[in-house]
Scaffold this active site. Structure first.
Site, PDB file in Angstrom:
ATOM      1  NE  ARG A 117      -2.316 -14.285  -4.317  1.00 31.29           N
ATOM      2  CZ  ARG A 117      -1.236 -14.610  -3.598  1.00 31.29           C
ATOM      3  NH1 ARG A 117      -0.196 -15.177  -4.173  1.00 31.29           N
ATOM      4  NH2 ARG A 117      -1.181 -14.393  -2.320  1.00 31.29           N
ATOM      5  CD  GLU A 145      14.227  -5.395   3.800  1.00 32.80           C
ATOM      6  OE1 GLU A 145      14.018  -5.347   5.025  1.00 32.80           O
ATOM      7  OE2 GLU A 145      13.347  -5.216   2.958  1.00 32.80           O
ATOM      8  CB  THR A 202       5.802   0.025   0.512  1.00 30.53           C
ATOM      9  OG1 THR A 202       4.523  -0.171  -0.103  1.00 30.53           O
ATOM     10  CG2 THR A 202       6.305   1.413   0.213  1.00 30.53           C
ATOM     11  CG  HIS A 226      11.256  -3.098   5.937  1.00 30.76           C
ATOM     12  ND1 HIS A 226      11.404  -4.437   5.611  1.00 30.76           N
ATOM     13  CD2 HIS A 226       9.946  -2.948   6.257  1.00 30.76           C
ATOM     14  CE1 HIS A 226      10.234  -5.042   5.730  1.00 30.76           C
ATOM     15  NE2 HIS A 226       9.341  -4.158   6.126  1.00 30.76           N
ATOM     16  N   GLY A 234      -5.396  -4.916  -1.476  1.00 25.40           N
ATOM     17  CA  GLY A 234      -5.889  -5.218  -0.129  1.00 25.40           C
ATOM     18  C   GLY A 234      -6.060  -3.899   0.623  1.00 25.40           C
ATOM     19  NE  ARG A 235      -6.212  -5.627   6.186  1.00 20.89           N
ATOM     20  CZ  ARG A 235      -6.531  -6.711   6.882  1.00 20.89           C
ATOM     21  NH1 ARG A 235      -7.609  -6.722   7.621  1.00 20.89           N
ATOM     22  NH2 ARG A 235      -5.768  -7.779   6.852  1.00 20.89           N
ATOM     23  CB  ILE A 236      -1.407  -1.508   2.304  1.00 18.78           C
ATOM     24  CG1 ILE A 236      -1.280  -1.930   3.771  1.00 18.78           C
ATOM     25  CG2 ILE A 236      -0.367  -0.445   1.958  1.00 18.78           C
ATOM     26  CD1 ILE A 236       0.004  -2.664   4.124  1.00 18.78           C
TER      27      ILE A 236
END
Ligand code: DGY
Length: 322
Positions: free
Chosen positions: A181, A270, A239, A288, A158-160
């Protein structure tokens, strides 16, 4: 008409608080600690909208306290919404929004930092120095691995994922392969090659970086069987969300030496981080902080305000996810 009342669950960057106050009656949180569940329920009962973030567990019970009764919008500060029950929100008619787009660079930068940290063993070396264990220039001990010509496998283009591909390919000379996907073409890195499945990607990559959403379908996407497919001496970087990786299986793969190292910004439970991970010097662990730059957090906050304004001004809500 009275200004809508917004309850904010976390301390926000100053500029975002000022902007919120220009448009709404706001109850701010002066601390950066998450609301416990009872407080989230009360917020939904008392406010017209709640500005929340990762770590606020907005389940069906919390959403029910709003809905037809009170708060009808949860504006999430963040792109990931796995802490919000979107199905329940839809059933109850609570609008949920997120803040995509503005955190791609910060998160991709951090993924690249983790790749460099893992492959150059930065944390281990710094720790050695700080502990007065460095006794002079070393020629062959503690060597890392170079990135040029190595293959980076990106799961989730995707974008990241795409922003990371740009950095890794053009900045560091890595070959990039990816699995997504749905079918995508990474126009920003035309040299990047799509592979037909996760297995093929794991088998071919020297470094694997995860950029998929933390939904039920992706829970333990990287499990023991898939870790076993990775090249001996490969690195894993996460990440995205902690539960995309079976943490126990990852620990076993690192302990056995099957993987050379990992860079993790997210964890299954977390803020708890397994002691076994903390004990390893081939693992970089971060709390995070993928989107944690001042510029990015301000932009995310402004996007959340924009979503709230659109909703209460009866305009199309730009980043509605439920
Ligand atoms: C995001 O935006 O999803 C970040 O992980 C912070 O929640």
């Amino acid at each position: 008409m009275a200004r809508p009342r917004i309850i904010v669950t976390r301390k926000l960057p100053e500029e975002v608080e000022v902007e919120l106050k220009r448009h709404f009656t706001v109850a701010l949180n002066t601390t950066d600690t998450p609301f416990p569940k009872e407080k989230l329920v009360k917020a939904m009962m008392r406010a017209d909208g709640v500005l929340a973030t990762f770590g606020d567990a907005i389940d069906a019970e919390v959403l029910q306290a709003g809905g037809a009764r009170k708060a009808q919008i949860v504006a999430n500060f963040g792109v990931g919404t796995n802490h919000i029950d979107l199905g329940a929100a839809e059933e109850l008619g609570v609008v949920v929004t997120n803040t995509p787009g503005v955190l791609n660079d910060a998160t991709a930068d951090l993924a690249m930092a983790l790749i460099l940290n893992a492959t150059r063993r930065v944390w281990m070396h710094e720790n050695r120095l700080r502990n007065d264990e460095w006794h002079g220039f070393d020629l062959v001990s503690g060597l890392g691995r170079s990135l040029r010509g190595k293959t980076l496998g990106i799961i989730g283009m995707g974008r990241i994922g795409t922003a990371l591909a740009v950095r890794a390919h053009f900045g560091f000379g890595m070959d990039v392969i990816y699995y997504n996907r749905s079918k995508v073409f990474a126009a920003a890195v035309p040299e990047a090659k799509s592979v037909p499945g996760i297995e093929a990607l794991l088998e071919a990559s020297d470094v694997v970086s995860l950029h998929v959403p933390g939904d039920a379908e992706n829970r333990h996407l990287i499990n023991a069987e898939r870790l076993a497919l990775m090249k001996p001496g490969a690195y894993l970087v996460n990440t995205a969300r902690g539960d995309v990786v079976d943490e126990a299986a990852l620990i076993a793969a690192l302990q056995s030496g099957a993987l050379a190292g990992a860079g993790l910004d997210v964890f299954e439970a977390e803020p708890q981080v397994p002691e076994a991970l903390k004990a390893m010097d081939n693992v970089t662990l971060l709390p995070h902080i993928g989107s944690a730059t001042l510029e990015t957090r301000v932009a995310m906050g402004m996007r959340a305000v924009e979503n709230l304004r659109a909703y209460f001004e009866d305009r199309p809500v730009p980043h509605q996810v439920a």
